[in-house]
Each structure stands twice: as C-alpha cells, then as structure tokens.
Design a protein around this motif. Structure first.
Motif, PDB file in Angstrom:
ATOM      1  N   LEU A  43      -9.617  12.851   4.835  1.00 25.84           N
ATOM      2  CA  LEU A  43      -8.965  14.161   4.774  1.00 25.84           C
ATOM      3  C   LEU A  43      -8.801  14.775   6.152  1.00 25.84           C
ATOM      4  O   LEU A  43      -7.742  15.284   6.503  1.00 25.84           O
ATOM      5  CB  LEU A  43      -9.797  15.112   3.895  1.00 25.84           C
ATOM      6  N   GLY A  44      -9.863  14.713   6.921  1.00 25.24           N
ATOM      7  CA  GLY A  44      -9.844  15.383   8.216  1.00 25.24           C
ATOM      8  C   GLY A  44      -8.946  14.733   9.238  1.00 25.24           C
ATOM      9  O   GLY A  44      -8.394  15.405  10.119  1.00 25.24           O
ATOM     10  N   LYS A  45      -8.766  13.419   9.120  1.00 24.09           N
ATOM     11  CA  LYS A  45      -8.004  12.709  10.153  1.00 24.09           C
ATOM     12  C   LYS A  45      -6.597  12.314   9.727  1.00 24.09           C
ATOM     13  O   LYS A  45      -5.673  12.320  10.549  1.00 24.09           O
ATOM     14  CB  LYS A  45      -8.767  11.452  10.573  1.00 24.09           C
ATOM     15  N   PHE A  46      -6.436  11.913   8.459  1.00 23.49           N
ATOM     16  CA  PHE A  46      -5.163  11.267   8.098  1.00 23.49           C
ATOM     17  C   PHE A  46      -4.419  11.872   6.908  1.00 23.49           C
ATOM     18  O   PHE A  46      -3.202  11.808   6.864  1.00 23.49           O
ATOM     19  CB  PHE A  46      -5.407   9.784   7.793  1.00 23.49           C
ATOM     20  N   HIS A  47      -5.126  12.396   5.923  1.00 25.43           N
ATOM     21  CA  HIS A  47      -4.493  12.714   4.638  1.00 25.43           C
ATOM     22  C   HIS A  47      -4.800  14.151   4.233  1.00 25.43           C
ATOM     23  O   HIS A  47      -5.737  14.400   3.466  1.00 25.43           O
ATOM     24  CB  HIS A  47      -4.992  11.730   3.574  1.00 25.43           C
ATOM     25  N   MET A  68       0.825  -1.209   0.000  1.00 27.06           N
ATOM     26  CA  MET A  68       0.000   0.000   0.000  1.00 27.06           C
ATOM     27  C   MET A  68       0.859   1.258   0.000  1.00 27.06           C
ATOM     28  O   MET A  68       1.889   1.329   0.675  1.00 27.06           O
ATOM     29  CB  MET A  68      -0.887   0.027   1.254  1.00 27.06           C
ATOM     30  N   LYS A  69       0.371   2.276  -0.733  1.00 29.23           N
ATOM     31  CA  LYS A  69       0.876   3.626  -0.540  1.00 29.23           C
ATOM     32  C   LYS A  69       0.092   4.240   0.621  1.00 29.23           C
ATOM     33  O   LYS A  69      -1.009   3.768   0.948  1.00 29.23           O
ATOM     34  CB  LYS A  69       0.655   4.455  -1.800  1.00 29.23           C
ATOM     35  N   PRO A  70       0.609   5.309   1.229  1.00 27.13           N
ATOM     36  CA  PRO A  70      -0.093   5.907   2.378  1.00 27.13           C
ATOM     37  C   PRO A  70      -1.547   6.263   2.109  1.00 27.13           C
ATOM     38  O   PRO A  70      -2.408   6.025   2.964  1.00 27.13           O
ATOM     39  CB  PRO A  70       0.754   7.154   2.670  1.00 27.13           C
ATOM     40  N   VAL A  71      -1.853   6.818   0.934  1.00 25.83           N
ATOM     41  CA  VAL A  71      -3.235   7.244   0.682  1.00 25.83           C
ATOM     42  C   VAL A  71      -4.185   6.052   0.648  1.00 25.83           C
ATOM     43  O   VAL A  71      -5.294   6.106   1.196  1.00 25.83           O
ATOM     44  CB  VAL A  71      -3.326   8.070  -0.629  1.00 25.83           C
ATOM     45  N   GLY A  85      -5.419  17.081  -1.399  1.00 25.30           N
ATOM     46  CA  GLY A  85      -6.630  17.369  -2.159  1.00 25.30           C
ATOM     47  C   GLY A  85      -7.658  16.253  -2.042  1.00 25.30           C
ATOM     48  O   GLY A  85      -7.310  15.077  -1.956  1.00 25.30           O
ATOM     49  N   ASP A  86      -8.932  16.639  -2.047  1.00 23.98           N
ATOM     50  CA  ASP A  86      -9.974  15.613  -1.938  1.00 23.98           C
ATOM     51  C   ASP A  86      -9.995  14.687  -3.147  1.00 23.98           C
ATOM     52  O   ASP A  86     -10.329  13.518  -3.045  1.00 23.98           O
ATOM     53  CB  ASP A  86     -11.357  16.262  -1.733  1.00 23.98           C
ATOM     54  N   SER A  87      -9.610  15.212  -4.343  1.00 27.07           N
ATOM     55  CA  SER A  87      -9.625  14.369  -5.542  1.00 27.07           C
ATOM     56  C   SER A  87      -8.602  13.244  -5.440  1.00 27.07           C
ATOM     57  O   SER A  87      -8.836  12.136  -5.930  1.00 27.07           O
ATOM     58  CB  SER A  87      -9.356  15.214  -6.792  1.00 27.07           C
ATOM     59  N   SER A  88      -7.460  13.521  -4.801  1.00 25.63           N
ATOM     60  CA  SER A  88      -6.440  12.471  -4.677  1.00 25.63           C
ATOM     61  C   SER A  88      -6.970  11.309  -3.839  1.00 25.63           C
ATOM     62  O   SER A  88      -6.722  10.136  -4.151  1.00 25.63           O
ATOM     63  CB  SER A  88      -5.160  13.034  -4.050  1.00 25.63           C
TER      64      SER A  88
END
Length: 845
Positions: A73-77, A40-43, A80-83
């Motif tokens: 988005l809010g907790k970990f990453h 896995m990549k982080p995202v 951009g939301d699209s990513s």
C-alpha cells in the motif's frame, strides 16, 4: 468571482465522454485485465514484487500479512487494504490457483467459502514458483516505472520463466469487456511452448493435442470437448465441468453417490445446501440424506439414496439442477502492448515466447556489460601487478588519492575507473597467488564475454536458452493433470451399467410410471380372471402398458402435442405390485398435460435411420400428421412441439413408420377407416396435420390409430370397454381416401360397451390387458379366432365388478405358447419376447 479567475464554458457531454474514457482506460489497463506476458494484474504483480523487496524468499521466514499489505500500500498500490490482502490470499489458496504463488501460514479460508483470518493473524512468504517469476528482475530484464508518488520505481511486468497466464488463468471485469481464462497444466503448457519455439508455424490443432484442455485446481471432469477446441482456436468457448463421483453399494444393498471432486470455483458448503433445498422442494427425488465427510485426506460428499432410487438417474438430475455440473465461459482477453486483445492458444504462447526472448536479450546484455566492466578493471589491476614497484612509488609520492590517480593515468595510459581500482587495491592483492587469481579471473571473463556476445548474435542460441530454462522449471514444478477429459458426451454411457433386458413400462392415470421385468407377468388362457398387476390408490388405475428393452430411447408424446425423451434405464424399476414414480419427476411436463403415446427407437444419431423413418400422429378429432423422425432426433430437456393441437382436441397416438404402411383409425362409435400412408404428406414439427377420419357426431372421438406393414400376416384387433374383443383380417377394411367416415369395425351394444382400442396383431402376439381395478391378464392372440368385421366379438377378460372397465391394452410377442403352470416367477423369457414394432398403441378410457 475573485480577481484573475475566469469561467471556461465547455460542453458537458464532451467532458463526460472524455472523463469516462479516461476512467475506462484506467480500469482496463491498470486494474482489471492481466498482461499477456506475465499473466498478472497490477495488484498481483505489486504484491509479489513487494514481498520480494521485503526479502520473503521461499527459504526465509514468514512475515505478518499486515506488514506485507502495508509495504504494498505504502509503496505501490494506493487502494484499499482489503483489495491487496485478498489478492494475496487468493494467490495462496490451492483451490483458487492451479499453482499457488504465495506460501501462506494461518487461516487463508477454505473451499467452503470461509473467509480468511484478518491480516494481523496470518503470515506469508513467496512460493518457490513465484521466485521463478521474479528471477533476474535485478538484471535490467524488464522496464520499471515510477510509483504513484514518483518516489520509487516498480516493474511494469515480471520477467517470468513460466507462462503464468495459461498456467494459472485470470478473471476480471473491466469497463465494456471482461476476461475469464482457465488454468492449464504446467507440464503440458511448457511442452506446447517448446513445440512452438521449435516450429513457429505449428498449427493450433497440433498445440491442442499437447495442451489437451484446461486443468483446474479442484479437479473434476471436462464433459465434452467442443467448447475446449473453440476456446483454443478463437479465444472464446464454453467448457462444461462435472464433479467426479463414484457409486458405492452398502451392505444392505442401498446405493450412495460419493462426490470426491467438485467443479472449479464452486462453494462446497453452498452446493450441499442447494442439493438439500432441491430435495425438500421435491425437485430431486430418490435422495434420503446428504453428508459432508471431507477431511484432511480429501473431499468426500456422501449422498444416500432411497431403496428404489437409480443412482445414475439421480446423478443426472444432480448434474442438471445443482452445481455438480457448471460451465466455464472462456474469454481470453489480455493486454498486448497495453491494448486489450482476444487471444487464441497460439497467440498467447507467441506473446510469452516473445517476452522471454526480450528478457533473455536484456539479461544477456546486462551480464555482458557487467562482465566487460569487470574485465576492464581487471586489465588495470593486471597492469598494476606487472609494474607493482613503480605503482607503489607513484602512490607514495602523491600527496592525495586524486593526484595518485592522475599520475597513474598519465604513466600507464589507464582510465579513471582502472586508476581508482588500483589506488583502492588492498595490500594482499600484491601477493603472487592473488596476481595469478586476477589473470585466471580475467581469462574466464573473456570466455564469458565471448559466449554472451555469441548469444546476442545468434537467435537460435537464445531460443535454446529459453527452452532449457523452461525444461528446468518443468522438471522442478511439473505435475500430473487433475482434471479428466470426456472428449464426447457419448463416452459417458450409463447403458454400460444395465443389461439390455426386456421390460414392461406402465403408466397410471395419475401419472405414476415404472418399469417391470417382463418375466414377472404370467401367460393365461382367454377368459381368465387375471392376477394383481399393480397397487394404486383407489382413484388411480393403470392406463398405459408398453414393452421395451433397457437400452431403448423412449419418445413421449403428450396430449398437448409435445415430445420428450427418456432412456428406459432412467425409468425407475418397480415390482408388479408397486405404484412407480411420478412422471413429473422424470420429465418436464406441464401439470395439466399428460403423456398419450410412446415410441421406442434404438439410435437417434444414425443419419440414415432418422431420415428413412417417419412419425405418424393422430388426434382425438381425427387429425393425422406425418413428420420425419429426424425432426425429433435432438433431445431437449424441456421437450419440443411435435404437433400443433387445435382447441378441444388432443394428441392420441404416435406411430413409427417406414413411409409405406397402411394407416387404420378407429372411433369410439365402432367405425374404422383405412388409407395408405402416402396420402399424408410429410410436414415439419409445428404443422397441424390433415383430416384422417370424419367422426359420426360431435361426441364421437378417435380411440386408436395403427400402421400395418404386412397386410397378409397382420390382423386387426379391436377391444371394447366391457372386455369384448374381435380379430379380423386387414383386407376386410377396404382402402379409401383419408378423411372419410370409414366402415363398421365392431358391433357396438350395451353388452360390449363402446370401442376403446385398435391393434394390429399376429398369432405370435400376446395381449396384456389391465382394467381399472388394477387386475392384469396376459393371453395369446392365437386363442382368438378370426371373425367378420361387423361381429360382436368374444369375451377377453371377465370383469369381477359390474362398474369395472378395461383401462389399457398392449401386445407382446411370444414365439412359444407357455402354459400357466410352466411359467413361474423369474422364469427365463424367450429372446425377442417384446414386439418388434417400435411404437405403442395407447388406449383411450
């Protein structure tokens, strides 16, 4: 500058270097490269963990994708939301991942490249397979780290039960490096993992026999196996993938190509548009229409062919020019202990097994700790149940719970945890049945603790647990391979679709080529008028004719000295009256170049054959060159240089020899020279050759070159442009050194016209003659008597027009002399009807 501030001078070069290194490492470690353990990549890891935290199990309801993206988005990453959304979308696309990890509901795009719907419209939840990647994450199996704002923790890796890096692959571009890993079949990968667990010293070759090759979600065919072996052995390799296709025949006899699977990562809609553009640009010939008939039952791209098109030839051109054949460049770079590393197959399995072993150890330790904690409490509860009256008395006598705990600890030598459990014990646990349950639970716990300790003490037992869990995953989610494997390109053999029939290949002056069954040509007597041989435009005429069988390989030599390859069955078939197909559509020949000679060979991959035979070439200016056939045994799409041609010269002839033949070269002025092949030394492909004959004048030129193997049985035949021919004994031409002027081979007059060709013939040969107006005649050489070297010869064909001239002459072998009335259209041709000599004698108009 305000008070208290100061300027620190730094070297900008060092600062930029340091900043770029920091940025590079951030991209490499935290964005672009997968971890070797969970693939896995982080995202992707954050998306799955975020969905798990939201309770989106495979058996629970879907949630809006926007809700999931917001959570991640809010907790970990914090990107951009699209990513985040597109990472989740890709994990839900069955044509992108071999084993999708997200169960999407709504429009998640298509194999045609359609974009997914906005995140507010789609919904998602975890797939069952993704749950296998997250299982036991709450049992301290992996390390956690603080998120970007240090408020909550996120996993650094997932405790996956599947070797996801191999199973689903990965791709990413970092700074200074990139990764591109293909997906593999889950069954095969788990079998290979188990084989590695059972024998850590297993060779990569043995693992390859289990994994076999990548297994792409869109199916297709892996064409050639060397790239696969390179990738498994070194971590790098080039894998060629072809679409799966069938050739169907309609009721009207027309063929069509049906594509049912396309290569991985190919956009179907763009593929169809590209093929249509190639047809419009005349780069692809033989296609009349293309339709996309794909539906929910599967993919179906239908390519309708023109009536005279050969399906296999068109298909090969589609593979060559379109994305029906692509290559996957394998580059197995992944993070191993935080560092990028190029990995072979065994190393990837080793890293996964090491990770699973670590997970099992940590899980077992966690379960042991929990079991011991519970056993400790149960011990206290059992003591309390054995002394229940006294315990109740102590609790009732105490003023506060804390005083009760202290008194219990002092009386029964309990720990604080045990005392708390006793104080908080419910009254129902005082019943006899509940007391029995406590003892039974305690006994079970002690057995479990003993088992967990045994696991921690025994490596073999831990490995068996890993194997059992892998087998369980394999049974649940394993499926059959989708991608076929053609282990060697020779296995895809179109020759199987064609009978090895004898053909006549004709090429016109303007470059139209076709193959026609030999049976279509009739045998006539010397001096006949001939029959209509080909329909051409007024300014065109048949220039070359050549016999060959369907399974032969043809080597084409052009006047500029280049060599090209083509199988005979790849040449379009046409009737005797059709004009054929433009040669530019079959060979990558320059517009100002022209095919001048052909050589027929049976097998270019036979080492003994290509090392024992030679190619002799002759040019119009009398240059002769000799090279090993091996130098021309490796076909290339764009051809190779066969001979270096000097200014104002051009290649005229190419012959296949065994190194012991007699070479004869004839000039337009009627002279010929004979010398032994051994006088020409063998040189490489790029050499220019040596002088073979000295021409009579500047305007004189060579018209042909022959190689005679058997002087006793082979005669020399020369033909002039006005239709006269003469047959002489080879011995009439005395042997001289190469480079001389030669001797007279035919008496040249206005009536005969200048010499246009020279052949070596026997009584078994037939001559096929075609003139500029397209009239063809086939006559027997045995009808021609042997005459002296300097005579005028006899008329071979009556030219119906005064300005007409002979355009081309070739020979075929006829063991039985057939009368014209005996040979009808479609009659059976005797075996060996084609000359056994493997090379042409071209004519020069």
């Amino acid at each position: 500058m305000t008070e208290g501030e100061k300027i620190i001078r730094i070297n900008i070069e060092e600062e930029m270097k340091s900043a770029y290194i920091d940025y590079s490492m951030s991209v490499i470690v935290s964005r672009a490269l997968p971890d070797v353990r969970d693939g896995m990549k982080p995202v992707h890891r954050r998306v799955l963990y975020g969905m798990s935290e939201l309770g989106l199990a495979a058996n629970k309801g879907y949630k809006k994708s926007a809700r999931i993206v917001g959570e991640v988005l809010g907790k970990f990453h914090p990107h951009g939301d699209s990513s985040v959304y597109f990472a989740m979308v890709r994990m839900a696309q069955e044509w992108s991942l071999r084993y999708p990890l997200v169960d999407g509901q709504g429009n998640f795009g298509s194999v045609d490249g359609d974009s997914p719907a906005a995140m507010r419209y789609t919904e998602a939840r975890l797939n069952k397979l993704a749950e296998e990647m997250l299982i036991d994450i709450d049992k301290n199996t992996v390390d956690f780290q603080l998120n970007f704002d240090d408020t909550i923790k996120e996993p650094t890796v997932l405790p996956t039960r599947i070797p996801n890096l191999l199973v689903n692959g990965a791709s990413g571009i970092a700074v200074g490096m990139a990764t591109n890993m293909p997906p593999h079949n889950l069954k095969d990968t788990i079998d290979a993992t188990i084989a590695y667990i059972e024998n850590n010293d297993i060779e990569i070759e043995d693992l390859i026999s289990i994994v076999k090759a990548p297994d792409f979600p869109t199916g297709g065919t892996i064409y050639g196996y060397q790239g696969v072996k390179d990738a498994f052995n070194t971590g790098k390799g080039r894998i060629v993938i072809r679409a799966k296709s069938d050739i169907e025949t309609e009721s009207n006899g027309r063929e069509k190509i049906v594509i049912t699977e396309i290569p991985y990562m190919v956009n179907k809609a763009e593929l169809i548009i590209k093929i249509a553009d190639l047809v419009n640009e005349k780069k692809l010939d033989g296609i009349s229409n293309i339709n996309d008939e794909s539906d929910r039952n599967g993919m179906r791209i239908v390519i309708d062919l023109k009536r005279d098109a050969i399906a296999n030839v068109v298909l090969n051109h589609l593979f060559k020019y379109s994305a029906l054949q692509t290559s996957f460049g394998v580059n197995n770079i992944a993070l191993v202990k935080g560092r990028p590393q190029l990995l072979n197959l065994k190393q990837m399995l080793e890293c996964f097994v090491e990770h699973r072993h670590d997970v099992v150890v940590r899980r077992t330790q966690y379960e042991l700790d929990q079991a011991e904690k519970r056993a400790h409490i149960l011990e206290g509860l059992i003591i309390a149940s054995d002394n229940i009256d006294e315990v109740i008395k102590i609790i009732r006598a105490a003023q506060t719970p804390d005083e009760a705990r202290e008194n219990l600890i002092n009386r029964f030598e309990l720990t604080d945890i045990q005392a708390r459990a006793i104080v908080e014990m419910r009254l129902r646990q005082l019943t006899g049945l509940e007391q029995d349950k406590l003892r039974a639970e305690y006994d079970e716990l002690m057995k479990e603790i003993a088992h967990l300790k045994e696991i921690l003490a025994n490596v073999e037992l831990r490995m068996n647990i890993i194997k059992d869990e892998l087998i369980e995953v394999q049974a649940k989610y394993g499926d059959d391979r989708r991608t076929d494997i053609v282990y060697s390109s020779e296995e895809f053999n179109p020759e199987d679709f064609y009978a090895d029939d004898e053909m006549i290949i004709t090429i016109s002056h303007l470059g139209y080529m076709k193959r026609t069954p030999l049976a279509e040509f009739k045998t006539q007597h010397r001096g006949g008028v001939g029959s209509k041989g080909s329909t051409t435009r007024e300014e065109d005429f048949i220039e070359y004719i050549y016999p060959a069988s369907m399974h032969n390989t043809m080597l084409f030599f052009t006047k500029k000295g280049k060599c090209f390859w083509l199988k005979v069955y790849e040449i379009p078939e046409g009737t005797k009256n059709s004009k054929g197909r433009a040669i530019q559509n079959l060979l990558n020949i320059d517009p100002d170049d022209q095919v001048k000679a052909f050589i027929r060979v049976k097998k270019l991959n036979d080492e003994d054959y290509v090392n024992e035979n030679y190619i002799i070439m002759g040019t119009k200016k009398g240059i002769v060159k000799k090279s090993l056939l091996k130098d021309y045994s490796r076909p290339r799409v764009n051809g190779v240089n066969a001979i270096t041609i000097k200014e104002n010269d051009e290649l005229l002839q190419a012959r296949l020899t065994n190194g012991q033949t007699e070479i004869l070269m004839a000039s337009r002025s009627g002279r010929a020279i004979r010398f032994n092949e051994s006088q020409v030394r063998c040189i490489g492909r790029t050499g220019a050759g040596v002088r073979g004959i000295t021409l009579a004048s500047e305007h004189d030129e060579v018209v042909g070159m022959i190689s005679v193997k058997d002087i006793e049985s082979e005669d020399v035949l020369v033909v002039s442009e006005k239709g006269f021919g003469k047959r002489s004994k080879t011995e009439d031409y005395r042997v001289t050194n190469r480079g001389g002027k030669g001797v007279k081979t035919m008496k040249i007059t206005d009536k005969t016209g200048e010499l246009i060709t020279i052949k070596n013939v026997t009584d078994d040969n037939d001559l096929m003659i075609i003139n500029r107006s397209g009239i063809a005649i086939r006559l027997s050489v045995s009808d021609m008597r042997v005459t002296g070297r300097a005579t005028q010869g006899v008329r071979l064909i009556n030219l119906s027009k005064k300005q007409d001239e002979i355009a081309s002459v070739a020979k075929v072998t006829s063991e039985v002399e057939l009368e014209e009335e005996q040979l009808t259209e479609g009659a059976e041709i005797p075996e060996n009807d084609v000359d056994t000599d493997n090379s042409t004698e071209t004519t020069n108009e």
